[in-house]
Motif scaffolding. Structure first.
Motif, PDB file in Angstrom:
ATOM      1  N   ASP A 393       8.731  28.300 -99.788  1.00  0.00           N
ATOM      2  CA  ASP A 393       9.285  26.871-100.176  1.00  0.00           C
ATOM      3  C   ASP A 393       8.332  26.635-101.479  1.00  0.00           C
ATOM      4  O   ASP A 393       8.810  26.153-102.595  1.00  0.00           O
ATOM      5  CB  ASP A 393       9.054  25.844 -99.428  1.00  0.00           C
ATOM      6  CG  ASP A 393      10.329  25.877 -98.232  1.00  0.00           C
ATOM      7  OD1 ASP A 393      11.309  26.584 -98.783  1.00  0.00           O
ATOM      8  OD2 ASP A 393      10.093  25.237 -97.206  1.00  0.00           O
ATOM      9  N   GLU A 427      21.288  29.290 -91.818  1.00  0.00           N
ATOM     10  CA  GLU A 427      20.771  28.708 -92.952  1.00  0.00           C
ATOM     11  C   GLU A 427      19.711  29.717 -93.590  1.00  0.00           C
ATOM     12  O   GLU A 427      19.495  29.517 -94.839  1.00  0.00           O
ATOM     13  CB  GLU A 427      20.020  27.595 -92.421  1.00  0.00           C
ATOM     14  CG  GLU A 427      19.528  26.677 -93.646  1.00  0.00           C
ATOM     15  CD  GLU A 427      20.592  26.191 -94.585  1.00  0.00           C
ATOM     16  OE1 GLU A 427      19.890  26.031 -95.953  1.00  0.00           O
ATOM     17  OE2 GLU A 427      21.639  25.774 -94.273  1.00  0.00           O
ATOM     18  N   ARG A 431      19.465  30.973 -97.317  1.00  0.00           N
ATOM     19  CA  ARG A 431      18.362  30.991 -98.349  1.00  0.00           C
ATOM     20  C   ARG A 431      18.033  32.442 -98.763  1.00  0.00           C
ATOM     21  O   ARG A 431      17.709  32.622 -99.958  1.00  0.00           O
ATOM     22  CB  ARG A 431      17.107  30.232 -97.465  1.00  0.00           C
ATOM     23  CG  ARG A 431      17.321  28.842 -97.314  1.00  0.00           C
ATOM     24  CD  ARG A 431      16.171  28.106 -96.232  1.00  0.00           C
ATOM     25  NE  ARG A 431      15.017  28.350 -97.009  1.00  0.00           N
ATOM     26  CZ  ARG A 431      13.851  28.088 -96.365  1.00  0.00           C
ATOM     27  NH1 ARG A 431      13.827  27.788 -95.155  1.00  0.00           N
ATOM     28  NH2 ARG A 431      12.473  28.149 -96.751  1.00  0.00           N
TER      29      ARG A 431
END
Length: 978
Positions: A393, A427, A431
C-alpha cells in the motif's frame, strides 16, 4: 540487434561513442598532433577491449605498441610496461632501445622519448599501456616525459586504469594530478554495457540471439560488466532462458578477488551488509550487530579503500558491484543468514515504529519494505504477510508499481501458507491483477486472471467474469498463447448481456467486433456500431476507447479513411482518460494505419508522436516497447535503418514483454538479413518463434515474409518459397507484409532455377512450380486498409518485382526492361531495399543480355550508392563484382590479384569440362581483368586469351564474359543479394 562494430574478439559490442573518442585521438596522431588519453573503469568493464578495437580500426600505417603493467608482490621490475611493449613490437621495428636493469637511470625517459621521436618521423605510433594502476615509478616517469613532449609529432599515448584501485595515498594518484594539468591529455570514463549491449554480447558469445529472460537474468547479476557477462554465460547454450542457481566458480573468484584481500573482521562485516540487502549506515550496522560505531567505521573504510564498498552522498554503504552482495550472502551458513535477517527485521520494524510521519502524514516507505523482506527471509510467514500488504500500500501510494507487484505476489503466496487471513482472496487477487496491469507485467496479470476465474462465482458476478474473459484474451494474444479469439469474446458477451446497459457489455461487444474484423466476418461492422452506441450510453472511457477503435477498424476496412482517423484519435483520448495502455496502443496503431500504410514515414512519425505522449503519461516500459518495435519496422521498411536501430534500443532497453520482444526480434531479423548477417537474423527469428509458437497464426506480425527473407539471406531459397507460401495461403485476413510474399516466393524459385541451370540440371520441375505459382496467384496479395497513393505505388513496385522474378526464372530475353521499370517504381514507393536489389538485377540483365553498357553502368552505380547507404553488404558485394567483371569504374581501386579478394576465386567452383588453363583464365575474368591484363599476367598472347574465353563461353553456354563470371560465382554457392 546487430553489434555495429567489428572486433578483435568474439564479444566486442557497442561503444560507438567511446570508439569515436579513442579513434579521434589516434587520427590526430596520424595527422601529426600528439595526445594522451586516460581510460578509467571498473575491472572487467572492457577498457582493454575498447582500446584494442579502436587500434584495430586505425590507419594501417600506424604502429601500435602495447605494454602491460603487472601486479608483482615480491619484486619491482623497472620499466616493466615499456619492456613488454618493446618485446611485442613487430619485427619490422628495428633498433629497439635497450633498457637497463636495476634502478632507474635519469637518462632513460629522455633516451626512450628520443627513440619514439625518430620512430614517429617514419610512421604514426600508438603506445598503449594497460593496467596503469600497477605501474612502477620508472614507467610513470617515462610516460610523464612522453606526454609532456612535442605537440607536433605523430604519437598517441593511451593508458587504462581501474577506477577502484586508485587510493588517496597512491603514487599513481599524485602522478595523475600532474598529468591532468598537461595540455592534450583527455580522460574517458568507461561505463558498463547497457541492457541492449549486454544482450548483443550474449548473442555473440552464444552464437544466437538470447531469450529476453536470460538477458534480464544476466544484466540483473552483472550490471553490464563485459567480463562478468562472459563468465556467467560460459557454460550456457543458446536455448537457455535463465541462469542456473549456482554461478560458475570462475565468476565467484573474479567477483570476490578484492573482498578476499580484506581482514577477517572486515570480511565478516561485509557479509552482514550483504544480508541487509540495501545501503546501510554505520549506526544501523551498530544496532544490528551490537557493536560500537567506532568499531564498525574502520572496517567499512577498509572495504571502501579496497573497492568492495562505496559510500553514497547520503552516508550509506553498499557494494561497488551488487554481485558481491549476492555471492557473500550465499557464502553464509543458512542458519546464520536467517539469524541476521531476523536482526535486520527487528531493527527496521523499530525504525518504522519510531519514525516521525512525513509531511503528508504517511510512514517512510523504504524501511517498511525492508521489514517485509527481512521477515520473509527470516521465515516469519505471518509477519512477512502482514508487512507485505502494508508495504505494498505504501509503495503504491508513491507510484512504485513494480515493487507493489512484487510484494502483492508474495502476499498471495504467503496467504496459502497461513491458516486464516483477514483479507478476502478474491480481493487480494484483484489487487494483484491491477498491480500487474499497472506494471505492464502481462504474464503475471494473466496468471492472476486465471486464478480469479477459478475463484469468482460466475452466476453472481457475470460482469466481472465478462471483463476478465476479454482481458484474458488480450493477454493471451500479447504473450503469444493465441490470436484474438472470437469464441472467448462471445462468452464474454453472453455473461455481460445479463446487464446490457453495462460498460462491460459494450466492452465485450467491441472486442468481439475486433476479433471478427480480423477474420473477415461481414457482420463485424454492425457489432462495432452496437458496441459504440452502448459505450456512449454507459459513458465509461475504457469501453468507449475499445468501441471507437473497433469502429475505426471497420471504417478502414470499408475504405473510409476520414472516419477511421477521427474514430481512432478519439479512441486514443478515451484510453488516456481510462489509463488503459493496451487500449492506447491498439488505438494508436489503428490511427497510424488510417493515416498511411505501415511502410511509410507518415506511419512511423505518428507512432513516434504517440510513443512520446505515452512516455509522458508514465506508462510502463512494455507498452512503450510495443510502440517502439512497431515504429522500428516502419523505419526499416523505408530504408532508415539507423532510426530502426534507435527504436529497437528503446524497445529492448528493459524487459519489453513478449509482444514487443517478438515485434522487435522480427525487425532485427529482417535488418540483419538485409545487411548480410544471416546467423544473427536466424537467431532473432528463432527467439521470436520461441515466444509465439503459433507464429503464422498472428496476421498482424511479419513472421512469414521475414522468415522468407532470412532464408534467402542464409542461402536457402527452397525454405524461402515454403515460408512465403505459408503466409500467402493463410486463412482470414492476409498477414502484414503480404504484398512481399509472392515476390519473395518467385525470387526463391528463380534462384533455384538458376542454380540448377549452372550445374547442367533439368529445371523443368521448378519451372512447373513457377507456372503453378502464377496460376494460383496472378498478382501480389493486397492487404486490407486504406488504398493511398503510396500504397498503390508500393503494390505496383512489388507487382513488377514479382513479374520480373518470374521472368528471370523463365529466362525471358527482354526482362531487363522489367527490372529497370521496377527500380523507378520502388523509388516512388519509398522501398529503398527493393530498389537497390532491382538495380543489381537490372544491371546484370542489361550487361548479360542487353549489351547496354552505358545504361547498365548508370543503374549499377545507383544501386551501389543505395547499397552503401543501407549497408546492404551482400548487395554491395554483388554490384562491385559485377562492376569489376564488366570493367565499369565505381570509385574504388582493386589492386589485389584475384586470389587476394575475399573468396572470389572461381577456380574452386570447378565448372565441369574446363581445363586447368581455362580455370586459371576464368579467375581473371571473374576479377574483371581485360584481355591485355590477363595476357600479361599469364605471359601469353591476347589472341590466345581470346581463344580460351571463346571456349569458356561455348562450354558453359554463357552469353558473354559478364554472364560467364555470373555463372562462375553462382557455382560457388554463395548466398546472393539481400
Amino acid at each position: 540487434m546487430a553489434a555495429r562494430s567489428g572486433g578483435i574478439g568474439p564479444a566486442f559490442v557497442g561503444r560507438s561513442r567511446e570508439l569515436d573518442v579513442v579513434g579521434a585521438l589516434v587520427q590526430r596522431a596520424v595527422d601529426g598532433e600528439s595526445g594522451g588519453l586516460l581510460v578509467f573503469g571498473d575491472a572487467g568493464v572492457g577498457k582493454t577491449a575498447l582500446v584494442q578495437q579502436a587500434c584495430s580500426n586505425a590507419d594501417p600505417d600506424a604502429l601500435v605498441l602495447v605494454g602491460a603493467c603487472l601486479r608483482l608482490t615480491s619484486m619491482t621490475v623497472p620499466f616493466l610496461a615499456i619492456r613488454s611493449a618493446l618485446r611485442a613490437a613487430p619485427r619490422d621495428v628495428v633498433s629497439l632501445p635497450q633498457l637497463p636493469p636495476g634502478d632507474t637511470p635519469a637518462n632513460v625517459p629522455v633516451a626512450f622519448d628520443a627513440w619514439i621521436d625518430d620512430l614517429c618521423r617514419e610512421r604514426p605510433v600508438v603506445l598503449v599501456i594497460d593496467d596503469l594502476h600497477w605501474a612502477d615509478r620508472s614507467t610513470l616517469d617515462v610516460l610523464m616525459y612522453l606526454l609532456a613532449g612535442p605537440a607536433q609529432r605523430r604519437l598517441a599515448l593511451i593508458v587504462t586504469a581501474r577506477a577502484g584501485e586508485l587510493g588517496d595515498d597512491n603514487v599513481l594518484q599524485r602522478w595523475l594530478a600532474d598529468i591532468r594539468r598537461l595540455p592534450r591529455v583527455e580522460e574517458l570514463a568507461l561505463e558498463p554495457l547497457d541492457r541492449v549491449e549486454t544482450g548483443d554480447q550474449i548473442a555473440q558469445l552464444l552464437g544466437a540471439a538470447p531469450h529476453q529472460s536470460l538477458v534480464e537474468d544476466v544484466f540483473a547479476h552483472t550490471h553490464g560488466n563485459a567480463y562478468l557477462n562472459r563468465l556467467v554465460v560460459h557454460d550456457l547454450t543458446a536455448t537457455a532462458r535463465h541462469l542456473p542457481p549456482d554461478l560458475p566458480g570462475d565468476l565467484k573468484s573474479a567477483v570476490l578477488e578484492s573482498w578476499r584481500s580484506l581482514t577477517s573482521a572486515a570480511r565478516e562485516l561485509t557479509r552482514i551488509v550483504a544480508v541487509g540487502g540495501r545501503p546501510v549506515h554505520p549506526r544501523q550496522l551498530s544496532d544490528v550487530t551490537s557493536r560500537p560505531v567506532d568499531a564498525v567505521l574502520p572496517l567499512l573504510h577498509e572495504a571502501v579503500d579496497a573497492g568492495v564498498l562505496d559510500q553514497s552522498a547520503r552516508g550509506g554503504y553498499w557494494f561497488h558491484h551488487p554481485m558481491i552482495a549476492e555471492l557473500l550472502q550465499q557464502s553464509l551458513d543458512p542458519d546464520e543468514r536467517v539469524r541476521w535477517h531476523a536482526a535486520f527485521a527487528a531493527h527496521y520494524e523499530k525504525t518504522v515504529t519510531d519514525a516521525a510521519p512525513t509531511a503528508d502524514g504517511s510512514t517512510p516507505v523504504e524501511p517498511m519494505v525492508a521489514v517485509a523482506d527481512h521477515h520473509y527471509r527470516a521465515y516469519h510467514p505471518a509477519e512477512a504477510y502482514r508487512w507485505a500488504l502494508r508495504a505494498s500500500d505504501a509503495v503504491g501510494a508513491v507510484g512504485g508499481v513494480s515493487e507493489m507487484l512484487r510484494l502483492l505476489r508474495r502476499a498471495v503466496d504467503l496467504r496459502e501458507q497461513l491458516g486464516s487471513a483477514v483479507e478476502d482472496r478474491q480481493e487480494l487477487l484483484l489487487r494483484l491483477m491491477q498491480a500487474a496491469c499497472d506494471a505492464g507485467a502481462h504474464e503475471e496479470e494473466l496468471r492472476a486472471i486465471h486464478l480469479l476465474l477459478d475463484e469468482v462465482q460466475r452466476d453472481a458476478q457475470p460482469l466481472l467474469v465478462a471483463e476478465l474473459l476479454v482481458r484474458r484474451a488480450h493477454l493471451r494474444f500479447t504473450v503469444g498463447h493465441a490470436f484474438l479469439s472470437a469464441s472467448d469474446m462471445r462468452s464474454a458477451v453472453a455473461f455481460a448481456s445479463r446487464e446490457p446497459a453495462s460498460w462491460q457489455h459494450a466492452f465485450a461487444l467491441a472486442e468481439l467486433a475486433h476479433a471478427k474484423i480480423w477474420q473477415g466476418d461481414p457482420g463485424a461492422p454492425a457489432l462495432a456500431d452496437q458496441a459504440l452506441a452502448g459505450a456512449r450510453t454507459s459513458g465509461h472511457p475504457r469501453a468507449l476507447s475499445y468501441a471507437l477503435t473497433a469502429k475505426a477498424m471497420s471504417a478502414l476496412v470499408g475504405g473510409d479513411a476520414e472516419e477511421a482517423v477521427g474514430r481512432a484519435t478519439e479512441a486514443v483520448d478515451a484510453s488516456v482518460a481510462a489509463r488503459d495502455y493496451w487500449a492506447y496502443f491498439n488505438a494508436a496503431v489503428w490511427e497510424a494505419n488510417a493515416l498511411e500504410i505501415w511502410a511509410s514515414r507518415t506511419f512511423a512519425d505518428r507512432l513516434r508522436l504517440r510513443r512520446e505522449q505515452l512516455a509522458a503519461l508514465g506508462a510502463p516500459h512494455p507498452y512503450l516497447a510495443m510502440l517502439s518495435a512497431e515504429e522500428a519496422s516502419s523505419w526499416l521498411a523505408v530504408g532508415d535503418w539507423r532510426e530502426c536501430l534507435d527504436r529497437l534500443r528503446v524497445a529492448l532497453g528493459s524487459d519489453p514483454g513478449p509482444f514487443a520482444d517478438v515485434s522487435a526480434r522480427l525487425a532485427a531479423a529482417r535488418l540483419a538479413a538485409l545487411q548480410g548477417r544471416p546467423a544473427e537474423a536466424r537467431g532473432h527469428l528463432d527467439r521470436a518463434d520461441e515466444v509465439f509458437i503459433a507464429s503464422s497464426g498472428y496476421p498482424n506480425f511479419t513472421f512469414d515474409a521475414v522468415r522468407a527473407e532470412v532464408c534467402l539471406a542464409g542461402g536457402d531459397p527452397a525454405g524461402a518459397v515454403e515460408a512465403a507460401l505459408a503466409g500467402a495461403n493463410s486463412p482470414g485476413m492476409p498477414p502484414t507484409m503480404c504484398e512481399w510474399l509472392l515476390p519473395l516466393a518467385a525470387r526463391g524459385l528463380a534462384d533455384q532455377v538458376e542454380a540448377v541451370r549452372v550445374v547442367g540440371g533439368d529445371p523443368t520441375p521448378l519451372l512447373r512450380a513457377v507456372d503453378g505459382l502464377t496460376a494460383r496467384f496472378p498478382s501480389v496479395i493486397r492487404d486490407f486498409g486504406l488504398p493511398t497513393e503510396l500504397w498503390r505505388r508500393q503494390v505496383r513496385a512489388l507487382e513488377g518485382l514479382y513479374l520480373a522474378e518470374v521472368a528471370r526464372a523463365r529466362e525471358d530475353a527482354d526482362n531487363q526492361g522489367r527490372w529497370v521499370a521496377v527500380i523507378d517504381d520502388c523509388h516512388e514507393g519509398q522501398l529503398a531495399w527493393e530498389e537497390a536489389y532491382a538495380c543489381w538485377r537490372a544491371a546484370q540483365a542489361l550487361l548479360v543480355r542487353g549489351h547496354q553498357r552505358e545504361r547498365a553502368a548508370s543503374v549499377l552505380r545507383r544501386g551501389l550508392a543505395l547499397a552503401e547507404e543501407l549497408e546492404a553488404l551482400p548487395l554491395q558485394t554483388e554490384l562491385e563484382e559485377l562492376a569489376r567483371t564488366a570493367r565499369i569504374p565505381f570509385g574504388r581501386v582493386d589492386s589485389g590479384a584475384p586470389s587476394e579478394r575475399t573468396n572470389r576465386s572461381a577456380s574452386s567452383a570447378r565448372l565441369p569440362g574446363l581445363t586447368s588453363r581455362e580455370l586459371e583464365i576464368l579467375d581473371h575474368v571473374v576479377a574483371g581483368r581485360t584481355y591485355g591484363e590477363i595476357a600479361r599476367a599469364l605471359v601469353i598472347s591476347e589472341k590466345t586469351v581470346s581463344s580460351h574465353i571463346s571456349n569458356l563461353l561455348r562450354k558453359t553456354g554463357a552469353a558473354n564474359r559478364v554472364d560467364l563470371a555470373r555463372l562462375a560465382r553462382a557455382r560457388q554457392g554463395r548466398p546472393r543479394g539481400m
